[in-house]
Design a protein around this motif. Structure first.
Motif, PDB file in Angstrom:
ATOM      1  N   PRO A 223      64.201  33.086  36.368  1.00  0.00           N
ATOM      2  CA  PRO A 223      65.498  33.427  35.961  1.00  0.00           C
ATOM      3  C   PRO A 223      66.260  32.242  35.304  1.00  0.00           C
ATOM      4  O   PRO A 223      66.118  31.125  36.083  1.00  0.00           O
ATOM      5  N   ARG A 224      66.829  32.438  34.111  1.00  0.00           N
ATOM      6  CA  ARG A 224      67.623  31.343  33.590  1.00  0.00           C
ATOM      7  C   ARG A 224      69.046  31.228  34.149  1.00  0.00           C
ATOM      8  O   ARG A 224      69.662  32.489  33.858  1.00  0.00           O
ATOM      9  N   PHE A 225      69.552  30.231  34.473  1.00  0.00           N
ATOM     10  CA  PHE A 225      70.859  30.265  34.882  1.00  0.00           C
ATOM     11  C   PHE A 225      71.856  30.211  33.471  1.00  0.00           C
ATOM     12  O   PHE A 225      71.630  29.561  32.520  1.00  0.00           O
ATOM     13  N   SER A 226      72.931  30.701  33.678  1.00  0.00           N
ATOM     14  CA  SER A 226      74.136  30.770  32.541  1.00  0.00           C
ATOM     15  C   SER A 226      74.982  29.639  32.370  1.00  0.00           C
ATOM     16  O   SER A 226      74.859  28.748  33.376  1.00  0.00           O
ATOM     17  N   ASP A 227      75.230  29.268  31.184  1.00  0.00           N
ATOM     18  CA  ASP A 227      76.147  28.350  31.112  1.00  0.00           C
ATOM     19  C   ASP A 227      77.338  28.294  32.062  1.00  0.00           C
ATOM     20  O   ASP A 227      77.928  27.177  32.538  1.00  0.00           O
ATOM     21  N   ASP A 228      77.952  29.345  32.351  1.00  0.00           N
ATOM     22  CA  ASP A 228      78.871  29.554  33.363  1.00  0.00           C
ATOM     23  C   ASP A 228      78.554  29.180  34.752  1.00  0.00           C
ATOM     24  O   ASP A 228      79.446  28.669  35.357  1.00  0.00           O
ATOM     25  N   ALA A 229      77.364  29.554  35.119  1.00  0.00           N
ATOM     26  CA  ALA A 229      77.011  29.243  36.217  1.00  0.00           C
ATOM     27  C   ALA A 229      76.759  27.784  36.449  1.00  0.00           C
ATOM     28  O   ALA A 229      77.178  27.062  37.661  1.00  0.00           O
ATOM     29  N   LEU A 230      76.454  26.859  35.473  1.00  0.00           N
ATOM     30  CA  LEU A 230      76.184  25.424  35.544  1.00  0.00           C
ATOM     31  C   LEU A 230      77.592  24.997  35.473  1.00  0.00           C
ATOM     32  O   LEU A 230      77.759  23.826  36.095  1.00  0.00           O
ATOM     33  N   ARG A 231      78.653  25.503  34.672  1.00  0.00           N
ATOM     34  CA  ARG A 231      80.103  24.915  34.733  1.00  0.00           C
ATOM     35  C   ARG A 231      80.557  25.191  36.027  1.00  0.00           C
ATOM     36  O   ARG A 231      81.494  24.199  36.324  1.00  0.00           O
ATOM     37  N   GLY A 232      80.038  25.788  36.850  1.00  0.00           N
ATOM     38  CA  GLY A 232      80.759  25.990  38.412  1.00  0.00           C
ATOM     39  C   GLY A 232      80.328  25.107  39.261  1.00  0.00           C
ATOM     40  O   GLY A 232      80.739  25.026  40.419  1.00  0.00           O
ATOM     41  N   LEU A 233      79.227  24.173  38.813  1.00  0.00           N
ATOM     42  CA  LEU A 233      78.714  23.295  39.712  1.00  0.00           C
ATOM     43  C   LEU A 233      79.852  22.273  39.902  1.00  0.00           C
ATOM     44  O   LEU A 233      80.303  21.495  38.954  1.00  0.00           O
ATOM     45  N   ASP A 234      80.236  21.898  41.029  1.00  0.00           N
ATOM     46  CA  ASP A 234      81.330  21.000  41.343  1.00  0.00           C
ATOM     47  C   ASP A 234      80.790  19.868  42.497  1.00  0.00           C
ATOM     48  O   ASP A 234      81.603  19.202  42.856  1.00  0.00           O
TER      49      ASP A 234
END
Length: 289
Positions: A223-234
């Motif tokens: 499954p491909r990660f969304s841009d929003d999911a990546l932006r949430g990485l802190d």
């Protein structure tokens, strides 16, 4: 803790033959005996079955969880363990459903099953949060866990991770075409897939060929990660990938990480394929912060 050396009937569906399973298991146990540093062999019970973990390093050192790729096991970290375990408590996990000593379970990737599995593994090891070093499928697992359980991941070092750039499936069909050519065809396919062309890489190539011929790898797309999911990485993220990766579009992987992950370091290695080797010191430097 002792490990089983016989053939487990429950793993039969993962292997093409009982003899092939025994040979892969034999080589695995030989590699464990040659582990470069003192280790503990631990089995953690989970809802998916037992998970085997190799633990090295000082008990009071910061924890680092190591997740290997598809068709591999914890021994892929053997050349890294001596360096990383000087400063960290390393936990090399045999991913479930792969040719290691963990359970053969393969729950759906498009679910929270692997996050729940890692919850139980970390809980069983007494780890509240850890840094993760992961490659390929393991990279996908680590990213999936970081997006679902942000409080339990402190740093992410990802080597050719899945779920970011386009996944190429053509090599699976190419392997079918080359099977009539026997071992030569398999070697050619594996070299193309991994980029393991040098004489120094021959032991790794031979191990991959053995696994490729005797083990049934996953064939579903990650499954491909969304841009929003990546932006949430802190958390700090280190991405290392080869420009010639035959499985994942490394240029797209690098672009998406650069554009969306707030604290990311990206390194593309020219001429390197899917097998990203020799990054022990770079990862150690990242883990030390």
């Amino acid at each position: 803790m002792s490990t089983r050396t016989g053939t487990d009937p429950h793993t039969a569906t993962l292997y093409k033959s009982a003899a092939g399973e025994r040979e892969i298991r034999r080589r695995y146990l030989e590699a464990l005996d040659d582990w470069p540093v003192s280790t503990e062999r631990i089995r953690v019970p989970t809802r998916e079955g037992e998970t085997f973990v190799l633990v090295s390093g000082p008990p009071d050192a910061p924890p680092v969880v190591l997740l290997h790729g598809s068709g591999a096991n914890a021994t892929m970290w053997q050349d890294d363990a001596a360096t990383w375990s000087r400063h960290f408590r390393t936990y090399a996990v045999d991913v479930i459903g792969e040719p290691g000593l963990s359970a053969p379970s393969r729950p759906p990737l498009a679910s929270d099953a692997y996050a729940r599995w890692l919850d139980e593994v970390l809980d069983g090891l007494g780890i509240s949060a850890a840094s993760f070093v992961a490659t390929s499928l393991g990279g996908w697992l680590a990213l999936d866990y970081a997006t679902r359980r942000p409080g339990r991941v402190s740093r992410l070092a990802l080597l050719c991770p899945g779920g970011l750039g386009k996944q190429r499936m053509g090599l699976l069909f190419k392997s079918l075409l080359l099977r009539p050519f026997g071992r030569w065809g398999v070697h050619r396919t594996v070299r193309s897939a991994t980029g393991l062309y040098t004489p120094e890489a021959r032991p790794v190539l031979d191990q991959v060929v053995l696994t490729f011929t005797q083990f049934k790898p996953r064939r579903d797309r990650l499954p491909r990660f969304s841009d929003d999911a990546l932006r949430g990485l802190d958390v700090p993220v280190l991405l290392i990938a080869g420009t010639d990766d035959a499985f994942f579009d490394s240029a797209e992987t690098a672009r998406r990480v650069r554009e969306n992950v707030p604290d990311a370091t990206v390194r593309l290695l020219p001429g390197v394929g899917h097998a990203v080797l020799g990054q022990t010191d770079a990862v150690a430097e990242f883990l030390r912060g």
